[in-house]
Write an enzyme that holds these catalytic residues in place. Structure first.
Site, PDB file in Angstrom:
ATOM      1  N   ASP A  57      -1.066  -2.526  -0.815  1.00  0.00           N
ATOM      2  CA  ASP A  57      -0.925  -2.345   0.635  1.00  0.00           C
ATOM      3  C   ASP A  57      -1.994  -3.129   1.395  1.00  0.00           C
ATOM      4  O   ASP A  57      -1.714  -3.724   2.440  1.00  0.00           O
ATOM      5  CB  ASP A  57      -1.004  -0.859   0.999  1.00  0.00           C
ATOM      6  CG  ASP A  57       0.136  -0.046   0.398  1.00  0.00           C
ATOM      7  OD1 ASP A  57       1.106  -0.653  -0.107  1.00  0.00           O
ATOM      8  OD2 ASP A  57       0.056   1.203   0.409  1.00  0.00           O
ATOM      9  N   GLU A  90      -1.024   1.081  -5.615  1.00  0.00           N
ATOM     10  CA  GLU A  90      -0.395   1.143  -4.294  1.00  0.00           C
ATOM     11  C   GLU A  90      -1.387   0.708  -3.213  1.00  0.00           C
ATOM     12  O   GLU A  90      -1.070  -0.115  -2.348  1.00  0.00           O
ATOM     13  CB  GLU A  90       0.104   2.575  -4.031  1.00  0.00           C
ATOM     14  CG  GLU A  90       0.731   2.794  -2.676  1.00  0.00           C
ATOM     15  CD  GLU A  90       2.085   2.099  -2.522  1.00  0.00           C
ATOM     16  OE1 GLU A  90       3.035   2.522  -3.182  1.00  0.00           O
ATOM     17  OE2 GLU A  90       2.168   1.133  -1.741  1.00  0.00           O
ATOM     18  N   SER A 127       7.368  -0.634  -1.295  1.00  0.00           N
ATOM     19  CA  SER A 127       5.933  -0.625  -0.990  1.00  0.00           C
ATOM     20  C   SER A 127       5.405  -2.028  -0.719  1.00  0.00           C
ATOM     21  O   SER A 127       4.366  -2.176  -0.088  1.00  0.00           O
ATOM     22  CB  SER A 127       5.145  -0.051  -2.165  1.00  0.00           C
ATOM     23  OG  SER A 127       5.276   1.328  -2.222  1.00  0.00           O
TER      24      SER A 127
END
Ligand SMILES: *[C@@H]1O[C@H](CO)[C@@H](O)[C@H](O)[C@H]1NC(C)=O
Ligand SMILES: *[C@@H]1O[C@H](CO)[C@@H](O)[C@H](O)[C@H]1NC(C)=O
Ligand SMILES: *[C@@H]1O[C@H](CO)[C@@H](O)[C@H](O)[C@H]1NC(C)=O
Ligand SMILES: *[C@@H]1O[C@H](CO)[C@@H](O)[C@H](O)[C@H]1NC(C)=O
Ligand SMILES: *[C@@H]1O[C@H](CO)[C@@H](O)[C@H](O)[C@H]1NC(C)=O
Ligand SMILES: *[C@@H]1O[C@H](CO)[C@@H](O)[C@H](O)[C@H]1NC(C)=O
Ligand SMILES: *[C@@H]1O[C@H](CO)[C@@H](O)[C@H](O)[C@H]1NC(C)=O
Length: 569
Positions: A292, A288, A486
């Site tokens: 990001d 993640e 995401s």
């Protein structure tokens, strides 16, 4: 700020005096721990726990008015953002509240520290035995049956009856850790697909973008500029929780491959809280966190990016991290102008008082000119992640009207919605006026379908969408493909940051809280997504349709049109 001074000095004057026991009133009570958690045993009376208490805010309605006043394009004060002190003044507790709470704390010999500039949250660390006494609580150890995660929580708490009008939230109490990453699928490592124009249906976009999403694909599909941003004051913040660390060597490999026009040394700064860190051990790189950062640093070319890493010290589960990161930003004189988060629980896992409080904190940041973006969730109409359900599930904080939810799409000829893209209607917040026309038009076409499964009067989400499938990400020096909303929130955050860079460069205010602008001036600046749906709860979910819909919101960004809508010529 003045009030804060008064507050602190009252605390230091406080002397414990014997007082008759107070009559306690139940504030919050639940019948049983949430599904997944079981009572593991008593908490040791000596275990220290950090408690946070939210005091009743003096003027949340005034805050909301001020937020809309600076965020609505037709308003005379559009873009005239508030200072930290001006925003804090709306939520500072009244003198009456402050003094009632201080008297009670003094009776317990407790000294509290203000956690926000307004002093509307205070914190203190006490043994479990004292917490139980102060709140007529039963703090115990609960364990999650699958993960083994433990948390000290109570199923009910009370406050003295004189304080029921003054104390709004006790954390942690009845909120159990539930925050999940909004990452749907991580595929096996893949070989890197060469970018090619061969066989492209849409000559403007490389054909490889149909199977592998990269920064250059996003630039091509949405017209996002690749030229470097120039304004050092314009910052983009990426939230990190859950021991997700963003690896700098992976970012460098990513940039070398996908942004050969940028220095592969381009990086980000680090801010930490709650003992957070950003361990650079390759094997500990977080999927993640890498996603990001790679899709902010790699898309918002040269925008100063900060990775904010919340550790687990004293935050008692992830919502404690949400509170602490929000407080950290509220206390900054110049907070980042854009903040993206790809984590969250479901709305019904968050007690209403805590949910409203966090949402009001987002309103404070919005009033100060911060655009707050969240990945909408990956469970279609079944919530943050795919789940069993009989009525549609709302992710948190998607229902909060003061932030912007980003859903997912895929493809570009045509671009259609991603089936996991969460969308729907809040059960906690009513529909704000900025989206009334757009949402009512959709509800008219929906008719009676799904009546009873969702709350037709609620704040509807998502607001916008971007690509969210097959994003190429480097993890531990290998290329993977990942799916999820995401992918979408960092992408949209980058678009907003690049617009802000241009605005600052032309002496204009940044975009701030986006929604009143998105649904009015900018409504035509999106590619309308009209195919696809978001199944869940045993239904086909909502359909993407012409105009706003609860799958892709207004649609995906068209950078050139957004520039015009932002008044950039
Ligand atoms: C705000 O930041 C200042 C300076 O960094 C710090 O001294 C203060 O304790 C912080 N206040 C709160 C309420 O966190
Ligand atoms: C598209 O693919 C071609 C190779 O066919 C490549 O030269 C070009 O750089 C690609 N376009 C972008 C924007 O990456
Ligand atoms: C995503 O990638 C997988 C594996 O390469 C491929 O099978 C699939 O067709 C791709 N899906 C989309 C929507 O691009
Ligand atoms: C990156 O940084 C290293 C070490 O500071 C330096 O040797 C190298 O030249 C830099 N590379 C680029 C592309 O700027
Ligand atoms: C980073 O993680 C590694 C492996 O888990 C550990 O050995 C190392 O001490 C950590 N480094 C820091 C600075 O915490
Ligand atoms: C529906 O939403 C409204 C606020 O928009 C709320 O007052 C009401 O309680 C909600 N209904 C349910 C069943 O949650
Ligand atoms: C979605 O579209 C399909 C095909 O047009 C239609 O049969 C279905 O009723 C629609 N569902 C909803 C919830 O609008």
């Amino acid at each position: 700020m003045l009030r804060l001074g008064v507050f602190v000095s009252l605390l230091s004057l406080a002397v414990a005096t014997p007082t008759p026991p107070r009559t306690m009133r139940v504030h919050t009570r639940m019948d049983s721990a949430p599904v997944g958690f079981t009572l593991a045993g008593a908490a040791s009376p000596d275990t220290m726990i950090k408690l946070r208490v939210a005091l009743v805010q003096s003027n949340p309605a005034g805050l909301e008015d001020a937020l809309y006043d600076v965020s609505t394009p037709s308003s005379a004060n559009y873009g005239q953002y508030l200072t930290r002190e001006e925003a804090a003044a709306f939520v500072a507790p009244s003198d009456e509240t402050t003094s009632a709470v201080n008297t009670w704390l003094a009776e317990h010999d407790v000294t509290a520290t203000p956690l926000t500039p307004a002093g509307d949250w205070i914190g203190f660390t006490v043994p479990v035995s004292k917490a139980n006494e102060m709140f007529a609580a039963d703090y115990s150890v609960y364990a999650h049956t699958e993960t083994g995660q433990t948390a000290i929580r109570t199923l009910s708490y009370s406050v003295p009856e004189e304080l029921i009008e003054h104390l709004k939230v006790l954390y942690p109490s009845t909120t159990f850790p539930k925050v999940q990453r909004k990452l749907q699928v991580v595929k096996a490592p893949v070989s890197v697909v060469p970018e090619t124009t061969q066989g492209a249906e849409n000559a403007a976009v490389n054909a490889s973008c149909a199977s592998t999403m990269t920064p250059s694909c996003l630039q091509q599909i949405y017209g996002v500029p690749s030229s470097p941003a120039t304004q050092s004051s314009n910052k983009l913040a990426v939230a990190g929780y859950d021991d997700q660390w963003s690896n700098i060597a992976d970012l460098s490999t990513f940039l070398k491959r996908y942004r050969p026009d940028m220095s592969s040394n381009t990086s980000f700064t680090l801010e930490t809280l709650d003992g957070g860190s950003n361990n650079q051990t390759e094997a500990d790189a977080g999927v993640e966190a890498n996603l990001d950062i790679q899709y902010t640093v790699g898309v918002a070319t040269n925008v100063p990016t900060v990775f904010i890493s919340a550790g687990e010290n004293n935050n008692d589960g992830d919502l404690g991290g949400f509170l602490d990161m929000t407080d950290l930003l509220l206390n900054e004189t110049n907070p980042p102008q854009v903040w993206t988060t790809s984590y969250g629980p479901n709305e019904d896992d968050v007690p209403e008082d805590l949910a409203y409080n966090l949402c009001n904190a987002y309103a404070q940041l919005g009033a100060r000119g911060v655009s707050i973006l969240f990945a909408t969730g990956d469970g279609g109409v079944s919530g943050t992640q795919s789940s069993e359900c009989t009525t549609f599930v709302v992710p948190f904080p998607d229902g909060c009207p003061y932030m912007t939810n980003v859903g997912s799409t895929t493809g570009f000829a045509p671009e259609i919605s991603a089936s996991f893209s969460s969308g729907g209607f809040s059960n906690y917040w009513a529909r704000p006026s900025y989206q009334a026309d757009a949402v009512e038009a959709y509800l008219k076409t929906l008719g009676d379908t799904y009546a009873g499964l969702y709350n037709a009067s609620g704040r509807a989400f998502p607001d916008v969408a971007t690509q969210g499938i097959n994003f190429s990400v480097v993890i531990d020096q290998e290329f993977y493909l990942v799916d999820g909303t995401s992918c979408s929130s960092p992408t949209f955050a980058s678009v907003v940051s690049l617009l802000n860079d241009e605005l600052v460069g032309s002496g204009k205010p940044v975009l701030g809280f986006l929604n009143p602008w998105l649904y009015s001036t900018a409504a035509g600046a999106f590619n309308d997504i009209t195919e696809g749906s978001n199944p869940g709860c045993g239904t086909d979910g909502f359909n993407a349709t012409a105009g706003w819909d609860p799958v892709t919101g207004l649609g995906s960004p068209d950078y050139a049109k957004l520039r015009s809508a932002a008044g950039l010529s």
